[in-house]
Design a protein around this motif. Sequence first.
Motif, PDB file in Angstrom:
ATOM      1  N   ARG A   1       0.828  -1.193   0.000  1.00 24.58           N
ATOM      2  CA  ARG A   1       0.000   0.000   0.000  1.00 24.58           C
ATOM      3  C   ARG A   1       0.869   1.253   0.000  1.00 24.58           C
ATOM      4  N   GLY A   2       0.320   2.347  -0.486  1.00 27.08           N
ATOM      5  CA  GLY A   2       1.007   3.622  -0.359  1.00 27.08           C
ATOM      6  C   GLY A   2       1.593   4.166  -1.649  1.00 27.08           C
ATOM      7  N   PHE A   3       1.475   3.421  -2.762  1.00 29.82           N
ATOM      8  CA  PHE A   3       1.935   3.976  -4.027  1.00 29.82           C
ATOM      9  C   PHE A   3       1.157   3.344  -5.167  1.00 29.82           C
ATOM     10  N   ASP A   4       1.249   3.957  -6.329  1.00 32.11           N
ATOM     11  CA  ASP A   4       0.463   3.541  -7.482  1.00 32.11           C
ATOM     12  C   ASP A   4       1.306   2.647  -8.387  1.00 32.11           C
ATOM     13  N   PHE A   5       0.910   1.389  -8.446  1.00 30.18           N
ATOM     14  CA  PHE A   5       1.660   0.418  -9.233  1.00 30.18           C
ATOM     15  C   PHE A   5       1.327   0.528 -10.721  1.00 30.18           C
ATOM     16  N   ILE A   6       0.206   1.175 -11.041  1.00 31.23           N
ATOM     17  CA  ILE A   6      -0.223   1.266 -12.436  1.00 31.23           C
ATOM     18  C   ILE A   6       0.861   1.897 -13.300  1.00 31.23           C
ATOM     19  N   ASP A   7       1.503   2.916 -12.759  1.00 28.19           N
ATOM     20  CA  ASP A   7       2.501   3.650 -13.541  1.00 28.19           C
ATOM     21  C   ASP A   7       3.686   2.783 -13.930  1.00 28.19           C
ATOM     22  N   ASN A   8       3.823   1.628 -13.299  1.00 24.78           N
ATOM     23  CA  ASN A   8       4.968   0.767 -13.570  1.00 24.78           C
ATOM     24  C   ASN A   8       4.614  -0.383 -14.517  1.00 24.78           C
ATOM     25  N   LEU A   9       3.412  -0.344 -15.062  1.00 23.28           N
ATOM     26  CA  LEU A   9       2.996  -1.347 -16.035  1.00 23.28           C
ATOM     27  C   LEU A   9       2.485  -0.628 -17.275  1.00 23.28           C
ATOM     28  N   SER A  10       2.886  -1.106 -18.443  1.00 21.91           N
ATOM     29  CA  SER A  10       2.448  -0.453 -19.672  1.00 21.91           C
ATOM     30  C   SER A  10       0.969  -0.673 -19.922  1.00 21.91           C
ATOM     31  N   ASN A  11       0.466  -1.872 -19.589  1.00 18.21           N
ATOM     32  CA  ASN A  11      -0.949  -2.185 -19.785  1.00 18.21           C
ATOM     33  C   ASN A  11      -1.392  -3.114 -18.658  1.00 18.21           C
ATOM     34  N   PRO A  12      -1.769  -2.549 -17.508  1.00 15.26           N
ATOM     35  CA  PRO A  12      -2.044  -3.380 -16.343  1.00 15.26           C
ATOM     36  C   PRO A  12      -3.156  -4.400 -16.543  1.00 15.26           C
ATOM     37  N   SER A  13      -4.263  -4.001 -17.177  1.00 15.45           N
ATOM     38  CA  SER A  13      -5.376  -4.933 -17.380  1.00 15.45           C
ATOM     39  C   SER A  13      -4.955  -6.104 -18.252  1.00 15.45           C
ATOM     40  N   HIS A  14      -4.166  -5.805 -19.289  1.00  8.71           N
ATOM     41  CA  HIS A  14      -3.678  -6.865 -20.177  1.00  8.71           C
ATOM     42  C   HIS A  14      -2.752  -7.804 -19.425  1.00  8.71           C
ATOM     43  N   PHE A  15      -1.887  -7.226 -18.587  1.00  4.53           N
ATOM     44  CA  PHE A  15      -0.964  -8.050 -17.803  1.00  4.53           C
ATOM     45  C   PHE A  15      -1.729  -8.998 -16.880  1.00  4.53           C
ATOM     46  N   ILE A  16      -2.746  -8.470 -16.190  1.00  4.46           N
ATOM     47  CA  ILE A  16      -3.526  -9.295 -15.275  1.00  4.46           C
ATOM     48  C   ILE A  16      -4.271 -10.393 -16.032  1.00  4.46           C
ATOM     49  N   SER A  17      -4.864 -10.038 -17.154  1.00  3.92           N
ATOM     50  CA  SER A  17      -5.690 -11.009 -17.891  1.00  3.92           C
ATOM     51  C   SER A  17      -4.866 -12.173 -18.418  1.00  3.92           C
ATOM     52  N   LYS A  18      -3.546 -11.975 -18.589  1.00  4.40           N
ATOM     53  CA  LYS A  18      -2.686 -13.057 -19.085  1.00  4.40           C
ATOM     54  C   LYS A  18      -2.283 -14.038 -17.993  1.00  4.40           C
ATOM     55  N   GLN A  19      -2.555 -13.687 -16.735  1.00  2.00           N
ATOM     56  CA  GLN A  19      -2.129 -14.550 -15.625  1.00  2.00           C
ATOM     57  C   GLN A  19      -3.180 -15.631 -15.360  1.00  2.00           C
ATOM     58  N   LYS A  20      -3.186 -16.632 -16.202  1.00  2.00           N
ATOM     59  CA  LYS A  20      -4.213 -17.679 -16.142  1.00  2.00           C
ATOM     60  C   LYS A  20      -4.132 -18.530 -14.883  1.00  2.00           C
ATOM     61  N   HIS A  21      -2.980 -18.519 -14.202  1.00  2.00           N
ATOM     62  CA  HIS A  21      -2.789 -19.377 -13.034  1.00  2.00           C
ATOM     63  C   HIS A  21      -2.871 -18.596 -11.723  1.00  2.00           C
ATOM     64  N   LEU A  22      -3.276 -17.352 -11.802  1.00  4.22           N
ATOM     65  CA  LEU A  22      -3.263 -16.481 -10.624  1.00  4.22           C
ATOM     66  C   LEU A  22      -4.296 -16.933  -9.587  1.00  4.22           C
ATOM     67  N   ASN A  23      -3.799 -17.178  -8.366  1.00  2.72           N
ATOM     68  CA  ASN A  23      -4.665 -17.521  -7.234  1.00  2.72           C
ATOM     69  C   ASN A  23      -4.933 -16.318  -6.344  1.00  2.72           C
ATOM     70  N   VAL A  24      -3.952 -15.415  -6.251  1.00  2.45           N
ATOM     71  CA  VAL A  24      -4.012 -14.278  -5.332  1.00  2.45           C
ATOM     72  C   VAL A  24      -3.773 -12.992  -6.096  1.00  2.45           C
ATOM     73  N   LEU A  25      -4.703 -12.040  -5.951  1.00  3.48           N
ATOM     74  CA  LEU A  25      -4.528 -10.708  -6.530  1.00  3.48           C
ATOM     75  C   LEU A  25      -4.857  -9.681  -5.463  1.00  3.48           C
ATOM     76  N   ASP A  26      -3.832  -8.974  -5.016  1.00  4.49           N
ATOM     77  CA  ASP A  26      -3.970  -7.937  -3.989  1.00  4.49           C
ATOM     78  C   ASP A  26      -3.447  -6.648  -4.623  1.00  4.49           C
ATOM     79  N   PHE A  27      -4.358  -5.843  -5.150  1.00  4.54           N
ATOM     80  CA  PHE A  27      -3.911  -4.760  -6.018  1.00  4.54           C
ATOM     81  C   PHE A  27      -4.465  -3.402  -5.647  1.00  4.54           C
TER      82      PHE A  27
END
Length: 533
Positions: free
Chosen positions: A237-263
């Motif tokens: 917590r405490g900072f914006d991670f979006i700025d460090n990803l070129s396309n955050p939604s696309h990155f998340i959608s590719k994680q087919k094995h993701l069990n935990v998302l704390d964003f």
Amino acid sequence: MMATDPFQRLGCFSDDESWSLFKQRAFVIGMNEGNVNLEMIGRQIVQRCRVVPLAITAIGSILRSKSQESEWLHVKDSEISGLEDEGKRILAVLRLSYEHLPSYMKQCFSFCSIFPKDSVMEKDELIGLWMANGFIPSRGQLDLHDMGCEIFSELTRRSFFQEIKEDADGTVTCKMHDLIHGVATSRTGHECYAIDLNERSKIPKTARHLFVHKISSSTNFMDLSRLQRLRSLIVGRGFDFIDNLSNPSHFISKQKHLNVLDFGYGFSSIAFGSLKQLRYLRFHDDNNMKTLPEATSSLHNLQTLNLQRCYNLEMLPKGMKHLKNLRYLDLRECISLAYMPVGLGQLSCLRKLSLFVVGKDIGCGGIDELKELALEGELSIRRLHDVKSSTDAKNANLIKKQNLRSLSLSWRVNNGERSQRGNDEEILDVLRPHPSLKKLCLDAYQGVRFPYWMMDLLLPNLVEISLANCETCHQLPPPGKLRFLEVLTIKGMGALKYIDSNFYGDMESTFPSLKVLEIGMAPCLEEENSFLS
């Protein structure tokens, strides 16, 4: 800060204290107790631990389940026996303790290395993360949550977790000693990885559990697209991670094995259709999210949904009843939530529900949704002025919820108007909690009297009581006889004129544990007629 010997902080015991601690840990009543040979071996082991409590506790916990002399001798003659350096000896003990854990417990312990050193970890958060990643095995009819509690208790007993604290809400927190954190880190390989956005960290392709922490002073682009098999993504917590990803939604959608998302931070638009494996979802500090996407209801494997501090969240998905595996629903500080969806009571696995907002319209869940839920820890029920009848309130079945530790009941209306229904007394009478309750808060209750279960002291284990804005009540309950009560807050009682002798009970033992007493905003209170004078 001056550099010191890192092991000096662990403290040392005398020989007698060391042996007493070892016996508590290693000898089981009716099993090893009284075995002269084991006692002799045990004393030799204690000597080799050199009276360091952490080492003694760890070794004693290993031996607790072992009754054969050969097993005790194996531990005595292990790596710890030939090490003179205190630091190396303690590390050897910790490694030995780790090796004696069952495989599933090793996974749970090692995963904790994903958190930065000296982190305060919540027990329920850990259990939720362990469950989500499949580390907790099923055992007969035992619920995964209960099995997780057993694992946490065992790791605590073996001193892998320390500084255990429990507040009146039932929230349990812990820490890991730096040495223990080091052992956990050494056992994960590169599967658990923590990165700092202030540094250009190279993330290994083997990373499966990723923790991003610390504030970034500048925007450092970090391409994570090659990480295709992430199981956990936790962002501090405490900072914006979006700025460090070129396309955050696309990155998340590719994680087919993701069990935990704390964003958090604006990710309410994520396409959840591709995240069918998701078991743990947390949005935090998202001030823009007013509704949770209906697509969240399609996450049928979801076990934990944490929306804590989503201050502007007004509505949950209508299809929440379809989340049959949901165990934790954290709505703490969701101050704008208007009502609960219908069917929440069908979630038979639900163990944690921090907030329930009573609805009055068609399509809103009533208080009777709580009837069959075996809830634990903290529960806050708001908008009690919308409860239609005492029958509905009684059907909430609070008296049967023996694992609730904190209960908050509020009749407060957002625009400041008062309850017009006039049935507050009947409602509160039937909302009697289980006697195990430790914290009780009443807010904006408009009855003229408190219920019998408060007046007759039927909640003997209370540690904290808060009575706020109960403006028409003219008599207080008698809390002076509650032997565990530590905090008593009374505010906004406009009709209170005096505090009589019943308030403090027996003069010889009144308020035996009280630490904080606060009485305020009681304009009619006559000091000369109260015990305060």
